[in-house]
Scaffold this motif. Structure first.
Motif, PDB file in Angstrom:
ATOM      1  N   ALA A   1       0.849  -1.190   0.000  1.00  0.00           N
ATOM      2  CA  ALA A   1       0.000   0.000   0.000  1.00  0.00           C
ATOM      3  C   ALA A   1       0.882   1.236   0.000  1.00  0.00           C
ATOM      4  O   ALA A   1       1.748   1.395   0.866  1.00  0.00           O
ATOM      5  N   GLN A   2       0.672   2.081  -1.005  1.00  0.00           N
ATOM      6  CA  GLN A   2       1.475   3.303  -1.070  1.00  0.00           C
ATOM      7  C   GLN A   2       1.044   4.262   0.027  1.00  0.00           C
ATOM      8  O   GLN A   2      -0.130   4.582   0.166  1.00  0.00           O
ATOM      9  N   VAL A   3       2.030   4.713   0.798  1.00  0.00           N
ATOM     10  CA  VAL A   3       1.749   5.632   1.898  1.00  0.00           C
ATOM     11  C   VAL A   3       1.331   6.991   1.339  1.00  0.00           C
ATOM     12  O   VAL A   3       1.968   7.511   0.435  1.00  0.00           O
ATOM     13  N   THR A   4       0.256   7.546   1.870  1.00  0.00           N
ATOM     14  CA  THR A   4      -0.128   8.898   1.484  1.00  0.00           C
ATOM     15  C   THR A   4       0.830   9.868   2.153  1.00  0.00           C
ATOM     16  O   THR A   4       0.878   9.971   3.381  1.00  0.00           O
ATOM     17  N   SER A   5       1.637  10.530   1.341  1.00  0.00           N
ATOM     18  CA  SER A   5       2.595  11.515   1.854  1.00  0.00           C
ATOM     19  C   SER A   5       2.980  12.423   0.706  1.00  0.00           C
ATOM     20  O   SER A   5       2.900  12.016  -0.453  1.00  0.00           O
ATOM     21  N   LYS A   6       3.386  13.627   1.021  1.00  0.00           N
ATOM     22  CA  LYS A   6       3.766  14.567  -0.042  1.00  0.00           C
ATOM     23  C   LYS A   6       5.090  14.183  -0.683  1.00  0.00           C
ATOM     24  O   LYS A   6       5.271  14.320  -1.875  1.00  0.00           O
ATOM     25  N   SER A   7       6.035  13.700   0.151  1.00  0.00           N
ATOM     26  CA  SER A   7       7.336  13.365  -0.413  1.00  0.00           C
ATOM     27  C   SER A   7       7.696  11.915  -0.117  1.00  0.00           C
ATOM     28  O   SER A   7       7.019  11.226   0.640  1.00  0.00           O
ATOM     29  N   LYS A   8       8.783  11.476  -0.734  1.00  0.00           N
ATOM     30  CA  LYS A   8       9.154  10.060  -0.710  1.00  0.00           C
ATOM     31  C   LYS A   8       9.690   9.619   0.655  1.00  0.00           C
ATOM     32  O   LYS A   8       9.925  10.445   1.532  1.00  0.00           O
ATOM     33  N   LEU A   9       9.913   8.318   0.794  1.00  0.00           N
ATOM     34  CA  LEU A   9      10.290   7.752   2.093  1.00  0.00           C
ATOM     35  C   LEU A   9      11.636   8.283   2.600  1.00  0.00           C
ATOM     36  O   LEU A   9      11.822   8.517   3.780  1.00  0.00           O
ATOM     37  N   PHE A  10      12.584   8.460   1.671  1.00  0.00           N
ATOM     38  CA  PHE A  10      13.913   8.913   2.101  1.00  0.00           C
ATOM     39  C   PHE A  10      14.420  10.119   1.324  1.00  0.00           C
ATOM     40  O   PHE A  10      15.608  10.412   1.342  1.00  0.00           O
ATOM     41  N   SER A  11      13.537  10.794   0.578  1.00  0.00           N
ATOM     42  CA  SER A  11      13.991  11.984  -0.140  1.00  0.00           C
ATOM     43  C   SER A  11      12.854  12.982  -0.205  1.00  0.00           C
ATOM     44  O   SER A  11      11.695  12.654   0.059  1.00  0.00           O
ATOM     45  N   GLY A  12      13.189  14.206  -0.579  1.00  0.00           N
ATOM     46  CA  GLY A  12      12.190  15.268  -0.609  1.00  0.00           C
ATOM     47  C   GLY A  12      11.399  15.339  -1.901  1.00  0.00           C
ATOM     48  O   GLY A  12      10.542  16.207  -2.063  1.00  0.00           O
ATOM     49  N   ALA A  13      11.661  14.413  -2.843  1.00  0.00           N
ATOM     50  CA  ALA A  13      10.975  14.474  -4.131  1.00  0.00           C
ATOM     51  C   ALA A  13       9.480  14.219  -3.958  1.00  0.00           C
ATOM     52  O   ALA A  13       9.058  13.474  -3.083  1.00  0.00           O
ATOM     53  N   SER A  14       8.691  14.840  -4.848  1.00  0.00           N
ATOM     54  CA  SER A  14       7.234  14.738  -4.772  1.00  0.00           C
ATOM     55  C   SER A  14       6.749  13.339  -5.146  1.00  0.00           C
ATOM     56  O   SER A  14       7.373  12.627  -5.925  1.00  0.00           O
ATOM     57  N   THR A  15       5.609  12.960  -4.569  1.00  0.00           N
ATOM     58  CA  THR A  15       5.022  11.647  -4.862  1.00  0.00           C
ATOM     59  C   THR A  15       3.834  11.757  -5.803  1.00  0.00           C
ATOM     60  O   THR A  15       3.127  10.786  -6.024  1.00  0.00           O
ATOM     61  N   GLU A  16       3.623  12.950  -6.341  1.00  0.00           N
ATOM     62  CA  GLU A  16       2.437  13.197  -7.157  1.00  0.00           C
ATOM     63  C   GLU A  16       2.332  12.210  -8.314  1.00  0.00           C
ATOM     64  O   GLU A  16       3.304  11.952  -9.026  1.00  0.00           O
ATOM     65  N   PHE A  17       1.129  11.684  -8.512  1.00  0.00           N
ATOM     66  CA  PHE A  17       0.895  10.706  -9.577  1.00  0.00           C
ATOM     67  C   PHE A  17       0.684  11.429 -10.891  1.00  0.00           C
ATOM     68  O   PHE A  17       0.090  12.502 -10.950  1.00  0.00           O
ATOM     69  N   GLY A  18       1.217  10.842 -11.966  1.00  0.00           N
ATOM     70  CA  GLY A  18       0.917  11.358 -13.297  1.00  0.00           C
ATOM     71  C   GLY A  18       1.824  12.464 -13.786  1.00  0.00           C
ATOM     72  O   GLY A  18       1.528  13.112 -14.787  1.00  0.00           O
ATOM     73  N   ALA A  19       2.958  12.695 -13.082  1.00  0.00           N
ATOM     74  CA  ALA A  19       3.891  13.727 -13.547  1.00  0.00           C
ATOM     75  C   ALA A  19       4.643  13.223 -14.780  1.00  0.00           C
ATOM     76  O   ALA A  19       4.641  12.033 -15.080  1.00  0.00           O
ATOM     77  N   GLU A  20       5.293  14.130 -15.502  1.00  0.00           N
ATOM     78  CA  GLU A  20       6.141  13.765 -16.634  1.00  0.00           C
ATOM     79  C   GLU A  20       7.189  12.755 -16.157  1.00  0.00           C
ATOM     80  O   GLU A  20       7.660  12.861 -15.028  1.00  0.00           O
ATOM     81  N   PRO A  21       7.572  11.798 -17.011  1.00  0.00           N
ATOM     82  CA  PRO A  21       8.583  10.832 -16.580  1.00  0.00           C
ATOM     83  C   PRO A  21       9.837  11.529 -16.032  1.00  0.00           C
ATOM     84  O   PRO A  21      10.291  12.520 -16.610  1.00  0.00           O
ATOM     85  N   ASN A  22      10.324  11.023 -14.920  1.00  0.00           N
ATOM     86  CA  ASN A  22      11.548  11.510 -14.283  1.00  0.00           C
ATOM     87  C   ASN A  22      11.485  12.966 -13.831  1.00  0.00           C
ATOM     88  O   ASN A  22      12.517  13.614 -13.663  1.00  0.00           O
ATOM     89  N   ALA A  23      10.266  13.468 -13.616  1.00  0.00           N
ATOM     90  CA  ALA A  23      10.128  14.839 -13.107  1.00  0.00           C
ATOM     91  C   ALA A  23      10.300  14.865 -11.585  1.00  0.00           C
ATOM     92  O   ALA A  23      10.784  15.847 -11.031  1.00  0.00           O
ATOM     93  N   ASN A  24       9.913  13.787 -10.937  1.00  0.00           N
ATOM     94  CA  ASN A  24       9.965  13.752  -9.475  1.00  0.00           C
ATOM     95  C   ASN A  24      11.119  12.870  -8.994  1.00  0.00           C
ATOM     96  O   ASN A  24      10.916  11.833  -8.375  1.00  0.00           O
ATOM     97  N   VAL A  25      12.322  13.290  -9.325  1.00  0.00           N
ATOM     98  CA  VAL A  25      13.491  12.473  -8.993  1.00  0.00           C
ATOM     99  C   VAL A  25      14.539  13.348  -8.318  1.00  0.00           C
ATOM    100  O   VAL A  25      14.987  14.336  -8.896  1.00  0.00           O
ATOM    101  N   SER A  26      14.906  13.000  -7.097  1.00  0.00           N
ATOM    102  CA  SER A  26      15.962  13.749  -6.406  1.00  0.00           C
ATOM    103  C   SER A  26      17.290  13.051  -6.629  1.00  0.00           C
ATOM    104  O   SER A  26      17.346  11.953  -7.176  1.00  0.00           O
ATOM    105  N   LEU A  27      18.361  13.683  -6.175  1.00  0.00           N
ATOM    106  CA  LEU A  27      19.696  13.083  -6.294  1.00  0.00           C
ATOM    107  C   LEU A  27      19.742  11.754  -5.541  1.00  0.00           C
ATOM    108  O   LEU A  27      20.410  10.812  -5.959  1.00  0.00           O
ATOM    109  N   VAL A  28      19.011  11.690  -4.430  1.00  0.00           N
ATOM    110  CA  VAL A  28      18.976  10.457  -3.636  1.00  0.00           C
ATOM    111  C   VAL A  28      18.268   9.355  -4.424  1.00  0.00           C
ATOM    112  O   VAL A  28      18.745   8.223  -4.503  1.00  0.00           O
TER     113      VAL A  28
END
Lengths: 498, 493
Positions: free
Chosen positions: A32-59
């Protein structure tokens, strides 16, 4: 883990093979995907449906020297979920690395929890049914554990003739893996369990449960045995992404295993995939090909520790959960059946409670279940899409109670509001839908109908049941606006039947 | 010019403050020295001359406005393991070909924020795996020291070989380094320089390519104790991007230099007196004990009973973590990619060609010790032994010992291409025998030059401190420095 059989074999759940009866043993691992604004170990957004590789941090991209930092909101969500599953909350848990190579796993390992998960054993009460007699059966399904882990990205093999593409938007998104005990005994039970689980998560706001978007998916473990016998060898069906498919996968996998066993064969422990088009499972990899994940504690992360006070605080802030709500509704006079339907989704329960505020619960329940849910079902819409508000439904009920409109007119009114919106009282007023309670007018109408049907009037004296026919005629003549009770009384009076 | 590059950080700071020199002059002097000598030493793999001059100019401008950081205008070399924005960052590995990060490591950012100037990136053992700087994809580094009367090239130690050699040859005022099992202290000892591995968590690991996460720590190598103290003060910080970094104020390290060690309890562990230890090492250790006794410290014999298990334990824990940490170098997103028939073939080709022998060896060892059926016997047991090693130190410190004195290395610098070492990796691993315990226990350790051996090569002594007792190490190691003097190689290049 030692498998303990907590269920009593019950013939009603057996399925017949060619030679014997069989019992299906099922355990689910729900991601079950956790409802949260950012990822488990990084600040990148979890928003569904973004452009490929738009929500990717260095981590997330696993650049050299990057380190994971735990997202506290995801921890809180896991604890809330554990509490919602009546489970043991572990004040100390450990993140481990699960090592394997795949292009959508940039680190070369998934950060997960192996030996020491954040949540231990819990219980989900599942209502299975209704059966042919319309009865529900409550069963208790054990939860083995819940742990936090990172999701992987997405590989796309259909974008280029020779190359694969990778989208890392999902990489590192927090998942809760909720592992059930092997307590489920039929496809219906498994479906009811995951449905209940989804309801609980949605009530808690810890997972949106959208299986279409991949927010919830399940690995299904299936084995069969002679009723009450030893557990058989299981097969794991990976990544089933709809409740219906879970049911189909279990049925077909159980049939496959039974056929092999009745033929004198043995089941190989393996990982299988469900093919929805064919409605059957096929082998993905055998136990011999299983990965050696080389789990070990992630040295970049300290053990996750929090206090009982932190857990208590989260507990005190939890919303009312479906089981408690259902009991409360029953206490307020609803049938178990109605209460179960109303609590099946939090939005429906909330809608109902707004309608029932200051009104008769039973009436409110009938309107929500029969009219609102009926209409939503008819138009294949969800409660979130309803064009009619609780205030509007409440307004309709009030108009009936006041005697301003009849029940039949109320249904028409509901349809008008569904299509056009508007205030119920105003619509009734402006469209002349008010119930006729003027006895003189009704009396005239009754006289007219009796005069037009002297034979029937004569017969009615012998057969009082015929009064209903007269009532119907009068109602018809009034366009449904006549007060049915007044019509009934007058018809009986005029026909001379008491 | 050569006068400028012979200044210590503290001396240069004084002249910069007095306005006798500018950072641009100092930087130009180092760039000229690098230009003249780097071909000989192979210490720098990238020289960032333009960037250095720009940073130096900016520093001089800041100084004119009265903005002066603790390392204002000081030219430094940076180990290639640290991410430097837009600049070559490859951990001296082929697999990171052409990798230039878009981010700056926390430690180097701290240095630039304090006014330091970057001269370039320094050579090192590939992914910090090695004790001689011979595993670098960019070839070995030469030690500025040579045996008396010999022209043979010696190793500077490793993995921070470029850092140590560039400091010893005056190709930078100081250098960043990292230490997982001795990679700061052993090369410092081999080059007559000072190096400190601070307490685990003192410096952020963010932006430093990971070797073994639970052991890696950044630290400085410089020419004397004071310079190392000045650098560490800037490098150390808590960092929200590294949750293993520790939230503790960074003391004014320099302030403790010169303080008396009277009454300090110095422990001498019997387990560090190993079989076959050269007499010269024994002698310099004994000399160190005498110096402390003369300075009024109390010398106590101590026992660290699990020391003998430290090296084998280290060579389970470190490769295990490394095998996982290096999985990200897969040819998919950055660095080297060797195309293959399918994804698995691509991985195999890329990693076979991209990693050198020693890195591959450690990945294999690490994969083995973590694999199903071996995990309990190796990794889990190693973790238990690690706890015992840590407890040894805790017991000694609980008994009132303030610092522990040991040799830094079991030998002085050896020849590049030494056949004995090349033919038996374990011989090479033995270089770390005195240093790995410190990483296993997460303690601070400093290596300070204490004398020359009979071949005329520098030898270092190591002081091990309590967690976050870096100040006491600076205070105590200064005693050795005062007594032994400083060691500079005779210029032959």
């Amino acid at each position: 883990m030692t498998l303990i059989d907590t269920r009593t074999p019950d013939p009603k759940r057996f399925i017949a093979g060619t030679t014997d009866d069989w019992e299906i043993i099922i355990g689910l691992e729900v991601h079950a995907q956790v409802t949260s604004k950012s990822k488990l170990f990084s600040g990148a957004s979890t928003e569904f449906g973004a452009e490929p590789n738009a929500n990717v941090s260095l981590v997330d991209a696993a650049m050299p020297g990057m380190l994971p930092v735990i997202n506290e909101e995801c921890v809180a969500q896991a604890v809330r979920t554990g509490l919602g599953l009546n489970a043991q909350i572990n004040l100390r848990s450990v993140f481990d690395r699960k090592n394997y190579f795949y292009p959508d796993l940039p680190q070369g390992y998934q950060i997960s929890q192996f030996k020491d998960p954040i949540v231990g054993e819990g219980i989900v009460t599942v209502s299975v049914g209704p059966d042919k007699q319309g009865n529900f059966e409550d069963i208790e399904i054990g939860v083995e554990r819940l742990h936090l882990e990172q999701d992987a990205g997405k590989s796309m093999h259909d974008q280029h003739p020779t190359m694969s593409f990778v989208d890392l938007n999902r990489t590192g998104v927090a998942l809760m893996e909720i592992v059930s005990k092997p307590d489920l005994r039929s496809a219906d039970e498994a479906k009811a369990y995951i449905t209940k689980l989804r309801t609980i998560l949605r009530y808690l706001g810890t997972c949106d449960g959208n299986m279409d978007e991949g927010s919830m998916r399940a690995d299904v473990n299936v084995s069969v045995r002679k009723p009450g016998g030893d557990f058989g060898t299981r097969c794991e069906i990976k990544n089933v992404n709809s409740i219906r498919f879970i049911g189909q996968a279990i049925e077909s996998e159980a049939r496959r295993q039974i056929a092999i066993l009745e033929d004198g064969g043995t089941i190989d422990q393996e990982t299988r995939l469900f093919d929805p088009a064919k409605g059957e499972t096929r082998s993905m990899r055998s136990k011999e090909d299983a990965h050696d994940y080389r789990y070990f504690p992630d040295p970049d992360l300290l053990p996750l520790e929090f206090s009982q006070a932190y857990v208590d605080q989260l507990k005190s802030d939890l919303p009312e959960l479906p089981d408690a709500k259902r009991s409360r509704f029953i206490g307020e006079g609803l049938s178990a059946y109605d209460a179960s339907i109303l609590v099946s989704e939090k939005a429906i329960a909330d809608f109902f409670e707004q309608v029932a505020e200051g009104r008769d619960s039973k009436t409110a329940a009938n309107w929500v279940i029969n009219n609102l849910l009926g209409k939503l079902n008819e138009t294949s819409q969800e409660i979130e899409d309803t064009p009619v508000s609780p205030d509007q439904v409440g307004g309709i009920i009030d108009l009936i109670k006041e005697g301003t409109i009849s029940g039949k007119i109320a249904k028409d009114l509901f349809d008008i509001i569904w299509e056009e919106g508007g205030d119920p009282a105003e619509i009734v007023e402006s469209r002349g839908m008010k119930q006729v309670t003027d006895t003189g007018a009704i009396e005239a109408a009754v006289d007219e109908v009796i005069a037009a049907n002297p034979d029937k009037a004569e017969q009615a004296k012998e057969k009082p049941n015929l009064a209903g026919w007269f009532v119907g005629q009068v109602m018809k003549a009034s366009g449904g606006k006549a007060n049915p009770q007044a019509v009934q009384e007058l018809v009986k009076q005029k026909l001379g039947i008491e | 010019m050569s006068e400028l590059i012979s200044l210590t950080i503290a001396e240069a700071r004084e002249k910069l403050v007095a306005g006798d020199i500018t950072s641009v002059e100092l930087t130009d002097a180092y760039l000229a020295a690098i230009d003249a000598a780097n071909e000989t030493f192979n210490a720098y793999i990238t020289v960032t001359g333009d960037k250095a001059r720009e940073m130096a100019k900016a520093s001089d401008r800041r100084r004119a406005k009265g903005e002066v950081g603790v390392l204002e205008g000081i030219p430094l070399g940076i180990k290639d393991l640290f991410a430097t924005r837009g600049v070559h960052t490859q951990a001296c590995s082929h697999i990171l070909d052409n990798f230039k990060p878009e981010y700056e490591s926390t430690v180097t950012q701290n240095l630039w924020d304090d006014g330091a100037v970057m001269l370039g990136k320094l050579n090192m053992d590939e992914f910090a795996m090695g004790s001689s700087n011979e595993t670098s994809y960019y070839g070995p580094v030469k030690n500025p020291w040579r045996e008396a009367g010999s022209n043979s090239a010696l190793v500077p130690g490793g993995s921070s070989g470029g850092s140590a050699a560039s400091v010893a040859a005056h190709l930078c005022a100081g250098a960043t380094a990292t230490d997982t099992g001795g990679s700061i202290r052993q090369p410092a000892a081999f080059t007559g320089t000072v190096g400190i591995k601070p307490t685990y968590g003192r410096c952020s690991r963010w932006g430093i390519a990971a070797f073994a996460s639970s052991l890696d720590q950044a630290g400085p190598i410089a020419r004397d104790v004071r310079d190392v103290a000045i650098m560490l003060q800037s490098m150390a910080s808590v960092d929200e991007k590294d949750t293993t970094s520790v939230d503790r104020p960074v003391p004014e390290y320099e302030a403790c230099i010169g303080k008396s060690v009277k009454g300090m309890k110095i422990g001498v562990p019997k387990e560090y007196r190993i079989d076959g230890m050269p007499d010269d090492i024994e002698a310099v250790w004994q000399q160190g004990i005498e110096w402390y006794r003369d300075a009024g410290a109390e010398i106590v014999d101590i026992s660290l009973p699990h020391t003998k298990y430290a090296l084998p334990t280290y060579y389970i824990v470190a490769p295990a973590e490394a095998s996982s940490n290096l999985a990200r170098y897969d040819g998919v997103r950055y660095g080297l990619r060797k195309t293959g028939n399918d994804i698995t073939d691509m991985y195999e080709q890329t990693r076979a060609k991209g990693f050198g022998d020693e890195v591959r060896r450690r990945i294999l060892i690490g994969t083995y010790v973590l694999s199903s059926g071996y995990y309990d016997a190796y990794y889990l047991r190693a973790q238990k032994v690690r706890t015992l090693i840590k407890r040894d130190f805790e017991n000694v410190f609980a008994d009132g010992v303030d610092a522990i004195l040991t040799p830094a290395t079991p030998s002085s610098a050896f020849a590049i291409g030494d056949e004995e070492m090349a033919s038996d990796p374990v011989k090479m691993y033995l270089n770390d025998i005195f240093t790995v315990t410190v990483n296993m226990a997460g303690l601070p350790g400093i290596s300070v030059p204490a004398g020359l051996d009979s071949k005329g090569l520098p030898l270092g002594l190591q002081l091990i401190g309590k967690p976050f007792a870096e100040e006491e190490l600076f205070q105590a190691s200064h005693i050795i420095e005062q007594a032994a003097g400083k060691f500079t190689p005779e210029k032959w290049w």
